[in-house]
Write a protein that holds these residues in place. Structure first.
Motif, PDB file in Angstrom:
ATOM      1  N   GLY A  15       0.773  -1.237   0.000  1.00 48.84           N
ATOM      2  CA  GLY A  15       0.000   0.000   0.000  1.00 48.84           C
ATOM      3  C   GLY A  15       0.806   1.289   0.000  1.00 48.84           C
ATOM      4  N   LEU A  16       2.159   1.217  -0.040  1.00 45.20           N
ATOM      5  CA  LEU A  16       2.930   2.460  -0.108  1.00 45.20           C
ATOM      6  C   LEU A  16       3.010   2.905  -1.564  1.00 45.20           C
ATOM      7  N   SER A  17       2.587   4.110  -1.801  1.00 42.93           N
ATOM      8  CA  SER A  17       2.496   4.603  -3.160  1.00 42.93           C
ATOM      9  C   SER A  17       3.392   5.831  -3.274  1.00 42.93           C
ATOM     10  N   GLU A  18       4.108   5.959  -4.381  1.00 37.53           N
ATOM     11  CA  GLU A  18       5.221   6.912  -4.425  1.00 37.53           C
ATOM     12  C   GLU A  18       4.794   8.356  -4.138  1.00 37.53           C
ATOM     13  N   GLU A  19       3.600   8.735  -4.573  1.00 32.59           N
ATOM     14  CA  GLU A  19       3.183  10.134  -4.332  1.00 32.59           C
ATOM     15  C   GLU A  19       2.860  10.360  -2.861  1.00 32.59           C
ATOM     16  N   LYS A  20       2.720   9.290  -2.115  1.00 29.40           N
ATOM     17  CA  LYS A  20       2.433   9.427  -0.685  1.00 29.40           C
ATOM     18  C   LYS A  20       3.630   9.041   0.175  1.00 29.40           C
ATOM     19  N   ILE A  21       4.781   8.990  -0.435  1.00 28.15           N
ATOM     20  CA  ILE A  21       6.011   8.759   0.334  1.00 28.15           C
ATOM     21  C   ILE A  21       6.845  10.031   0.266  1.00 28.15           C
ATOM     22  N   GLN A  22       7.203  10.540   1.414  1.00 25.07           N
ATOM     23  CA  GLN A  22       8.076  11.728   1.473  1.00 25.07           C
ATOM     24  C   GLN A  22       9.340  11.336   2.221  1.00 25.07           C
ATOM     25  N   VAL A  23      10.452  11.362   1.527  1.00 22.77           N
ATOM     26  CA  VAL A  23      11.733  11.085   2.180  1.00 22.77           C
ATOM     27  C   VAL A  23      12.416  12.419   2.446  1.00 22.77           C
ATOM     28  N   ILE A  24      12.759  12.630   3.687  1.00 24.85           N
ATOM     29  CA  ILE A  24      13.435  13.873   4.067  1.00 24.85           C
ATOM     30  C   ILE A  24      14.804  13.514   4.607  1.00 24.85           C
ATOM     31  N   SER A  25      15.806  14.057   3.967  1.00 26.70           N
ATOM     32  CA  SER A  25      17.169  13.875   4.446  1.00 26.70           C
ATOM     33  C   SER A  25      17.545  15.192   5.118  1.00 26.70           C
ATOM     34  N   PRO A  26      17.517  15.239   6.438  1.00 22.52           N
ATOM     35  CA  PRO A  26      17.794  16.513   7.113  1.00 22.52           C
ATOM     36  C   PRO A  26      19.308  16.748   7.146  1.00 22.52           C
ATOM     37  N   ASP A  27      19.832  17.472   8.105  1.00 23.21           N
ATOM     38  CA  ASP A  27      21.287  17.605   8.177  1.00 23.21           C
ATOM     39  C   ASP A  27      21.893  16.214   8.354  1.00 23.21           C
ATOM     40  N   ILE A  28      22.965  15.968   7.609  1.00 21.66           N
ATOM     41  CA  ILE A  28      23.587  14.640   7.611  1.00 21.66           C
ATOM     42  C   ILE A  28      25.005  14.778   8.158  1.00 21.66           C
TER      43      ILE A  28
END
Lengths: 160, 788
Positions: free
Chosen positions: B239-252
């Motif tokens: 059920g994970l659909s790409e438009e409803k996945i938000q990947v946030i890469s904060p300070d690394i």
């Protein structure tokens, strides 16, 4: 698990809390007080990302229990800037490109502060010795040394 | 090159102070472990003490009794959702959690979800796992023997431990050239397993919103967009659909390649959040990081180099066994199982070469990722730079002379290498001569001769490397089919300030500063007025991320191209405002003016305002552009490094007295930042040369699994690096720039090893495998009767 009432002064501000015996100082600072500038980089007291000052002495706060800080003063990176003025170390790190990813920086700053409070004109060898318990993977240390020298010069100028 | 813009505009060539520093020096960065969401749970992982064992049972009852523990996840739990295996970037498969057996020490066995990190750790202690140990295969050569136990029993048709064979070049022609060579040197080299050990470990906070079906993941990733797509492909069926996945890469907190792969911990935190409907944090500790995250290198090489007796290099042949651990989880472009190892002919005009690599499964953690280098380039450079020195020794030539004699000459660029690359530009003679002059090479050789007379051990080592970075052209480069272009979107606001977003993600490289300078160079808008954003897949344009020194060659180029689109539109608006023909306008940074009438001009800020308030009839309003830049070629940074070492005859300790690094990365965006990258890269080059190694005993027990014995350099071992530059612009990059973040990591190790071997050469020493520890040197000195 047993809880202990502690009074700890953090960056000049008295705090009271009931903490579990095993709670690490770094977790109390980060997770409870939400002072997240102090970082965690290892579990073996090697990397120094968690360095804070305990009664003025640099310690690795991942290896200090919060209860051990009872009745004592803790200084973290958040307390370096005073009334909107950067500490000379903070200025030095920015001017001399003493940081890249920023993760080791708070620990470096606190170690640097302890060094400069005891030695206003450290040699390069003394600076390297002082920060030898703080690992940096980005800068190669050259500019960190320069940053601390920058701060030392500024502090001497201010006190002259 | 002198800057073309004023210090106020601060385009390329200015040592602008970093825009990201104000938050970091105040402890106000925002790293993954700093994120605390309401109701957030913590996930911790049960790991295997065995390197190879069947799991007989996992008892969770006692763990579930621990106060605060909510769930224990096992492979069987995940199997219900078909999530117990996941694909690797090399199209192999990797366990998220095992259902049958573990394949390396410290492998994930089960996960505990709890209300705080202490309860989760208690839960991990209380999970009881019953194992049945199996024979362990540690040595990749033994793994290839016919009677070796087959490790990947999960693959039905797999009858051995061989993963892939890759080769490049003409085997027969190379063999024949070697047979006809006056002199052939042969050397076995081992480039051991090491770990990037960024000071921030890996982790994530997964936050699934059950109502909206949206998954937000804050994650230590160098490639947020690719991760989003991988998540959608791997978990689409639940059920994970790409438009409803938000990947946030904060300070690394540092990446160096170690934050490219998808680790089981990320998947477990996401799965737990989806099931529980609450945010779940997973942050590994240092020992988990060193013991289970992707390793780098682990190449066993056999190399042969041929030459004429007057010192013309003629042919190179290399056979490699690559230990990949239990799965091929390297992070190479898909068509390159051995990465860009075919750069192995280096800076030399070799007419014949052949290289082959065989990948092998063993009972070790997976990987084969970079350690601050572009896909196996370090292994290649180490091999050719060591062999060149060994050849110089054999021919009794000075290693500098042998290099100068064999370099690809500057007038032969673009140069087609015998293994198939088109080097875009170079001036190898210039870089080495500059380094020799800077360090005083001739004088050092005299000093060395004197010291040798007195029995003192001093060595001088050279490395003249060529890198290959900026993957890459989409005709060759993709990851899981995703083409390796990169992107920039610019929005110039009505008041003449701008926001720009990129498909890459800085981990300390300073993109917020350098990208602003890239755009300032093209638009004349002060870099201080350009805000750079990266690392949020909901807002940034699609790109493949930051690794392999690709940000400047790909996304930086996209920035320049997008800015030029903005400038093209700005020119039309300026022509309208000035009532002039576009052809009559000329550009100086930040201003269009009428040729011959400089008083008739419009600044970029005036034009930006007009784009929203007074744009020409028939033209769309606004001043924005986006570019997806597909580079025509890679960039080929190079340099020459010279290292001087003194060796303590009593302890075997190697002390780097001086190290001069002359780098050429083409046109420079920010000299201060480039120097910082070189300093850091040199330190990460010294580390494996002298200190770092992860090794295993015959039972698969790791050594080097914590900072107790994995020796990351401190300020005490690290010398005061000396840097210098030559500038040979890339002919195809829009701003003539090349990647630089990894040059020094690639170039430094052979310079150091060559210096140590040079110090010991008169004792009959020809090669030492890295890391060159004091113990190794002490034993050599003892064997040769040269110790104190």
């Amino acid at each position: 698990m047993a809880k202990h009432d502690v009074r700890i002064t953090v960056n000049g501000e008295p705090r009271e809390a009931a903490v579990e015996s095993r709670l690490l100082l770094v977790h109390w600072l980060r997770d409870v007080l939400r002072l997240t500038g102090t970082h965690i980089g290892c579990d073996t007291t090697h990397c120094g990302a968690c360095t804070v000052l305990l009664d003025g002495e640099p310690v690795k706060s991942c290896t200090v229990l919060a209860v051990q800080a009872d009745g004592r003063e803790v200084a973290t990176v958040e307390g370096l800037e005073q009334d909107g003025t950067l500490h000379p170390l903070q200025e030095g790190f920015q001017q001399e490109h003493g940081l890249q990813c920023g993760f080791c920086t708070p620990g470096m700053l606190m170690t640097g502060r302890a060094l400069l409070e005891g030695n206003s004109d450290p040699s390069e060898a003394e600076i390297r010795q002082a920060i030898s318990g703080n690992l940096c993977r980005c800068t190669g240390y050259v500019n960190i040394v320069k940053s601390i020298e920058h701060a030392a010069a500024k502090l001497r100028q201010e006190s002259a | 090159m002198a800057p073309q813009t004023t210090p106020e505009v601060c385009g390329m060539g200015h040592s602008m102070k970093r825009k990201e520093d104000p938050r970091f020096i105040r402890g106000q960065g925002n790293y993954v472990d700093d994120i605390q969401l309401p109701g957030m749970l913590y996930l911790d992982i049960v790991r295997s003490p065995f390197a190879h064992a069947r799991i007989k049972s996992i008892a969770r009852e006692n763990a579930l009794k621990v106060p605060g523990v909510l769930a224990v996840i096992t492979g069987e739990t995940l199997e219900q959702y078909n999530l117990h295996w996941m694909p690797t970037l090399m199209s192999d498969t990797q366990m998220v959690l095992p259902t049958e057996k573990v394949m390396y020490q410290a492998q994930e066995v089960a996960a505990v979800v709890a209300t705080d990190r202490y309860a989760a750790a208690d839960g991990v202690e209380a999970v009881e796992v019953d194992y049945d140990p199996l024979p362990v295969v540690v040595d990749p050569f033994k793994a290839l023997e016919p009677d070796a136990p087959v490790l990947r029993t999960d693959k039905e048709d797999k009858k051995d431990n061989h993963i892939f064979h890759w080769e490049v070049g003409d085997r027969a022609a190379t063999q024949s050239a070697l047979a006809g060579a006056d002199v052939v040197v042969k050397q076995d080299l081992y480039i051991p397993r090491i770990h990037v050990a960024s000071i921030e470990t890996c982790g994530c906070v997964a936050d699934f919103d059950r109502v909206m079906g949206k998954l937000k993941v804050y994650m230590t990733t160098q490639a947020p967009h690719a991760i989003r797509t991988v998540l959608a492909l791997v978990a689409g069926h639940v059920g994970l659909s790409e438009e409803k996945i938000q990947v946030i890469s904060p300070d690394i907190g540092g990446g160096f390649g170690g934050k490219v792969p998808v680790y089981p911990g990320y998947v477990l935190a996401i799965a737990a959040s989806v099931v529980v409907g609450k945010p779940v944090k997973w942050v590994e500790d240092r020992m988990e990081n060193l013991q289970a995250d992707s390793f780098a290198r682990d190449y066993h090489l056999k190399a042969e180099l041929g030459a004429t007796k007057d010192g013309t290099l003629t042919a190179l042949k290399i056979k490699t066994v690559a230990d990949h651990g239990y799965t091929d989880a390297a992070a190479n472009p898909s068509k390159f199982p051995a990465g860009l190892f075919s750069i192995v002919t280096g800076s030399y005009d070799l007419k014949h070469a052949f290289a082959e690599v065989d990948g092998v499964y063993t009972n070790k953690p997976p990987g084969g990722i970079a350690y601050r280098c572009s896909f196996r380039v370090t292994e290649a450079v180490h091999t050719i730079e060591r062999l060149t020195d060994i050849m110089a020794h054999e021919l009794k030539m000075d290693p500098a002379d042998l290099r100068l004699k064999n370099f690809v000459p500057a007038d032969k660029f673009p140069y087609k290498s015998v293994l198939g690359w088109e080097y875009d530009s170079g001036n190898y003679h210039g870089a080495l001569r500059k380094a020799m002059e800077r360090i005083g090479y001739a004088e050092l050789r005299r000093e060395q001769a004197d010291k040798r007379e007195r029995g003192e051990l001093m060595g001088i080592g050279i490395s003249s490397f060529t890198e290959i970075v900026g993957a890459g052209p989409s005709r060759q480069f993709d990851i899981l089919g995703l083409k390796m272009f990169d992107s920039c979107e610019i929005r110039v606001h009505p008041t003449g300030k701008a926001t720009a977003r990129f498909g890459t993600k800085s981990q300390g490289q300073g993109h917020e500063t350098t990208y602003a300078q890239v755009l300032a160079e093209e638009l004349g808008i002060p870099a201080a007025h350009i805000e750079i954003e990266e690392g949020d897949t909901d807002t940034a344009p699609y790109g493949l991320g930051t690794y392999a020194s690709r940000s400047t060659p790909t996304a930086g180029a996209a920035g320049a191209m997008a800015a030029r689109k903005v400038r093209d539109k700005a020119k039309k608006i300026a022509a309208y405002l000035l009532e002039a023909s576009e052809d009559d306008l000329e550009w100086t940074p930040g201003t269009f003016s009428v040729k011959g009438a400089p008083q008739k001009s419009k600044t970029i800020q005036e034009i930006a305002f007009a784009a929203y308030t007074n744009h020409p009839p028939g033209m769309e309003g606004g001043l924005e552009a986006v570019s997806y830049y597909d580079p025509p070629n890679l960039t080929f940074p190079f340099g020459s490094y010279i290292c001087v070492v003194d060796i303590d005859r009593g302890t075997g300790e190697v002390k780097i007295r001086r190290f001069v690094a002359v780098d050429d990365c083409g046109n420079i965006i920010n000299p201060m930042i480039v120097d910082g990258q070189i300093h850091g890269g040199l330190t990460m080059g010294m580390a494996p040369a002298l200190l770092e190694e992860i090794s295993y005993d015959e039972n698969g027990n790791i050594s080097g699994g914590s900072f107790m014995d994995y020796l990351v350099p401190t300020a005490m071992e690290t010398p005061r690096w000396e840097t210098d530059k030559t500038v040979t612009p890339s002919p195809h990059h829009p701003q003539g720039a090349k990647g630089v973040g990894e040059s020094a990591t690639v170039g430094a190790p052979p310079a150091i090893v060559n210096a140590v071997v040079d110090a010991l050469a008169h004792l009959g020493v020809r090669h030492i495998d890295i890391p060159i520890t004091p113990e190794k040197v002490w034993r050599i000195l003892k064997d040769k009767g040269a110790g104190l």
